[in-house]
Motif scaffolding. Structure first.
Motif, PDB file in Angstrom:
ATOM      1  N   MET A  37       5.763 -64.730   1.045  1.00 10.50           N
ATOM      2  CA  MET A  37       6.964 -64.788   1.889  1.00 10.50           C
ATOM      3  C   MET A  37       7.906 -63.630   1.582  1.00 10.50           C
ATOM      4  O   MET A  37       8.627 -63.177   2.456  1.00 10.50           O
ATOM      5  N   ARG A  38       7.881 -63.149   0.337  1.00 14.64           N
ATOM      6  CA  ARG A  38       8.737 -62.020  -0.050  1.00 14.64           C
ATOM      7  C   ARG A  38       8.180 -60.687   0.459  1.00 14.64           C
ATOM      8  O   ARG A  38       8.902 -59.714   0.538  1.00 14.64           O
ATOM      9  N   PHE A  39       6.894 -60.658   0.769  1.00 15.06           N
ATOM     10  CA  PHE A  39       6.245 -59.423   1.195  1.00 15.06           C
ATOM     11  C   PHE A  39       6.834 -58.969   2.517  1.00 15.06           C
ATOM     12  O   PHE A  39       6.960 -59.735   3.462  1.00 15.06           O
ATOM     13  N   ASN A  40       7.206 -57.694   2.565  1.00 19.47           N
ATOM     14  CA  ASN A  40       7.799 -57.143   3.764  1.00 19.47           C
ATOM     15  C   ASN A  40       7.076 -55.840   4.105  1.00 19.47           C
ATOM     16  O   ASN A  40       7.390 -54.785   3.537  1.00 19.47           O
ATOM     17  N   PRO A  41       6.106 -55.917   5.013  1.00 20.90           N
ATOM     18  CA  PRO A  41       5.380 -54.681   5.345  1.00 20.90           C
ATOM     19  C   PRO A  41       6.316 -53.664   5.966  1.00 20.90           C
ATOM     20  O   PRO A  41       7.161 -53.991   6.797  1.00 20.90           O
ATOM     21  N   GLY A  42       6.177 -52.467   5.514  1.00 21.96           N
ATOM     22  CA  GLY A  42       7.085 -51.408   5.954  1.00 21.96           C
ATOM     23  C   GLY A  42       6.604 -50.768   7.192  1.00 21.96           C
ATOM     24  O   GLY A  42       7.123 -50.066   7.919  1.00 21.96           O
TER      25      GLY A  42
END
Length: 42
Positions: A37-42
Motif C-alpha cells: 500500500m505504501r508503494f507508489n510507482p513513479g
C-alpha cells in the motif's frame, strides 16, 4: 512475557507450534500488504 512450555504434552506442543506458525504467516502477510500500500510507482 515468559511462557512455561515444560508441562505441555507432545500434542499440545504441536498445536502451539501450528498456532505460532499461522500467526507468524498472518503477521508477515499484513506487513507485506502494508508495504504494498505504501508503494507508489513513479
Amino acid at each position: 512475557m515468559p511462557i512455561d512450555i515444560d508441562g505441555l504434552s507432545f500434542e499440545e506442543l504441536l498445536e502451539l507450534n501450528q498456532r505460532v506458525v499461522a500467526r507468524l504467516k498472518m503477521l508477515e502477510s499484513m506487513q507485506t500488504h502494508i508495504e504494498m500500500m505504501r508503494f507508489n510507482p513513479g
